[in-house]
Design a protein around this motif. Structure first.
Motif, PDB file in Angstrom:
ATOM      1  N   ARG A   1     -27.596 -15.012 -24.208  1.00 15.00           N
ATOM      2  CA  ARG A   1     -28.704 -14.090 -24.444  1.00 15.00           C
ATOM      3  C   ARG A   1     -28.109 -12.743 -24.851  1.00 15.00           C
ATOM      4  O   ARG A   1     -27.333 -12.141 -24.099  1.00 15.00           O
ATOM      5  N   TYR A   2     -28.485 -12.267 -26.027  1.00 14.92           N
ATOM      6  CA  TYR A   2     -27.916 -11.051 -26.578  1.00 14.92           C
ATOM      7  C   TYR A   2     -28.990  -9.969 -26.713  1.00 14.92           C
ATOM      8  O   TYR A   2     -30.172 -10.268 -26.930  1.00 14.92           O
TER       9      TYR A   2
ATOM     10  N   GLN B   1     -29.171   5.820 -36.296  1.00 19.96           N
ATOM     11  CA  GLN B   1     -27.798   6.307 -36.409  1.00 19.96           C
ATOM     12  C   GLN B   1     -26.844   5.650 -35.410  1.00 19.96           C
ATOM     13  O   GLN B   1     -25.635   5.749 -35.567  1.00 19.96           O
ATOM     14  N   ASP B   2     -27.403   5.006 -34.376  1.00 16.55           N
ATOM     15  CA  ASP B   2     -26.552   4.371 -33.359  1.00 16.55           C
ATOM     16  C   ASP B   2     -27.109   3.000 -33.016  1.00 16.55           C
ATOM     17  O   ASP B   2     -28.311   2.850 -32.780  1.00 16.55           O
ATOM     18  N   ILE B   3     -26.216   2.007 -32.987  1.00 14.69           N
ATOM     19  CA  ILE B   3     -26.588   0.639 -32.613  1.00 14.69           C
ATOM     20  C   ILE B   3     -25.601   0.139 -31.566  1.00 14.69           C
ATOM     21  O   ILE B   3     -24.398   0.389 -31.649  1.00 14.69           O
ATOM     22  N   GLN B   4     -26.138  -0.575 -30.590  1.00 13.66           N
ATOM     23  CA  GLN B   4     -25.312  -1.157 -29.525  1.00 13.66           C
ATOM     24  C   GLN B   4     -25.659  -2.629 -29.382  1.00 13.66           C
ATOM     25  O   GLN B   4     -26.833  -2.993 -29.315  1.00 13.66           O
ATOM     26  N   LEU B   5     -24.633  -3.472 -29.349  1.00  9.76           N
ATOM     27  CA  LEU B   5     -24.809  -4.912 -29.139  1.00  9.76           C
ATOM     28  C   LEU B   5     -24.253  -5.287 -27.777  1.00  9.76           C
ATOM     29  O   LEU B   5     -23.119  -4.938 -27.446  1.00  9.76           O
ATOM     30  N   LEU B   6     -25.074  -6.014 -26.980  1.00  6.74           N
ATOM     31  CA  LEU B   6     -24.672  -6.409 -25.631  1.00  6.74           C
ATOM     32  C   LEU B   6     -24.822  -7.912 -25.446  1.00  6.74           C
ATOM     33  O   LEU B   6     -25.711  -8.539 -26.020  1.00  6.74           O
ATOM     34  N   ASP B   7     -23.953  -8.469 -24.640  1.00  7.54           N
ATOM     35  CA  ASP B   7     -24.075  -9.839 -24.157  1.00  7.54           C
ATOM     36  C   ASP B   7     -24.705  -9.752 -22.775  1.00  7.54           C
ATOM     37  O   ASP B   7     -24.050  -9.396 -21.799  1.00  7.54           O
ATOM     38  N   GLN B   8     -26.002 -10.064 -22.683  1.00  6.94           N
ATOM     39  CA  GLN B   8     -26.710  -9.889 -21.412  1.00  6.94           C
ATOM     40  C   GLN B   8     -26.183 -10.811 -20.318  1.00  6.94           C
ATOM     41  O   GLN B   8     -25.995 -10.397 -19.176  1.00  6.94           O
TER      42      GLN B   8
END
Length: 388
Positions: A309-310, A365-372
């Motif tokens: 789940r991302y 202007q800012d993006i964050q990708l997480l591995d939940q």
């Protein structure tokens, strides 16, 4: 003592946050989207800003046999705080809880020798109060403060045969009035296993102290330790170490970088300092390969290596009356992906954008990708993606 209690409260809050985060880290398959307004008067960034740790403390693991013989501690300034804590052990695969602090311990400076329960070593009373008020944290610790009239320099803490030889302890010293600090800086706190660990350490410049010895160790959540190599240059220790580790990461738990040093003070005495900084060592389970923007929001192309789940977060900026771009909206999208090339759409809440008082054209202007599921921040991206 007040700061010590504040630290305890902070630790409790961190633990609570970790439990809450693990509750969110689930295997649900449905998509979730939502947005929230952010205060445009406050600078907002989705970025890894690094860490700074300044330490006037040191600690050692010692055996009961060593404590019976006497443990030497060099203290740079007066009224240092000393704490001793027994450690649990394992016998036949079972954990043995040890809460017993040796009785009859003494502290000496070569001229005077006093029992640690002497009235002049005031914290023994407060230790009892801490045990009563914070039993989970202080049910087994004994804290003491070096009396001002005993001064500074070399001390010996001794159990005088009252400690069990095969019991281990942690002796912790806060040299709170010293001007010698070990300052550790890291430009980032999150690292994939294919990156290099970066670290910079030096004594506080105002102390004019010199590093005699320094080393660093990466400690995994399961306790496995990895020796980290670094180099000295002009009284500064630098680390640029390839992260080659096989210990597993644990969702919600950070790795630790432990930096140990011996620093010569103005009296040429060897003063110990230990600093610990946290690091998120993660597996690269997915990455952003491209970003597209349009009037409906963002579209991210993801290269997913492991099912999970991302979550993606996008910080949107609008134009203030003075013509500057200010943050106004934080949008979230979370969903389950199997391995392969996948697309994630991040819709924008037009009504919140309009009500913010900031004008368009709006930009991400800012993006964050997480591995939940694994509770890891995988990537930060900065750019100017206009919502046309």
């Amino acid at each position: 003592m007040k700061s010590l209690i504040i630290n305890l409260v902070t630790l409790a809050l961190v633990f609570t946050s970790s439990v809450f985060a693990q509750d969110l880290a689930n295997n649900k398959r449905e998509k979730i989207s939502f947005s929230q307004h952010v205060d445009s008067s406050i600078a907002q960034r989705l970025a890894d800003v690094g860490a700074i740790q300044k330490s006037r403390v040191f600690f050692r693991k010692i055996s009961g046999a060593e404590l019976n013989s006497g443990v030497d501690l060099t203290i740079d300034a007066d009224q240092a705080v000393i704490q001793i804590t027994p450690l649990d052990s394992v016998r036949n695969g079972k954990r043995i809880v040890n809460r017993e602090v040796p009785r009859g311990m003494t502290l000496s400076n070569g001229v005077q020798r006093r029992r640690v329960d002497d009235d002049s070593i005031a914290l023994h009373r407060k230790s009892q109060g801490l045990r009563e008020n914070f039993p989970k944290f202080y049910s087994r610790a004994h804290a003491m403060r070096v009396p001002k009239d005993m001064g500074r320099g070399k001390f010996r803490l001794e159990a005088n045969g009252n400690a069990k030889d095969d019991t281990d302890y942690i002796v912790y010293v806060l040299d709170k009035n010293s001007d010698i600090e070990l300052e550790v800086r890291t430009p980032k706190t999150r690292y994939s296993r294919s990156e290099n660990l970066l670290l910079d350490a030096q004594p506080s410049p105002k102390s004019k102290a010199k590093i005699e010895f320094i080393s660093s160790t990466l400690v995994a959540p399961d306790g496995e330790r990895y020796t980290v190599s670094g180099r000295m240059e002009n009284n500064r220790y630098r680390v640029h170490w390839p992260i080659k580790v096989d210990a597993p990461s644990v969702p919600g738990e950070l790795w630790q970088v432990e930096v140990r040093s011996t620093i010569r003070n103005a009296n040429n005495e060897p003063v110990e300092r230990v600093a610990v900084v946290s690091a998120n060592i993660f597996e690269e389970t997915a990455e952003v390969s491209s970003v597209y923007s349009d009037a409906q929001g963002l579209r991210l192309s993801l290269d997913v290596q492991q099912p999970g789940r991302y979550e993606t977060r996008a910080l949107v900026y609008g134009i203030a009356p003075n013509g500057e771009y200010k943050p106004t909206l934080l949008s979230y999208q979370a969903e389950w992906f199997e391995p392969g090339q996948r697309e994630m759409k991040i819709p924008m809440d037009d009504s919140t954008l309009v009500s913010s008082g900031l004008g368009g054209p709006y930009r991400v202007q800012d993006i964050q990708l997480l591995d939940q599921g694994r509770m890891a921040v995988l990537e930060y991206l900065q750019g100017n993606w206009e919502l046309k």
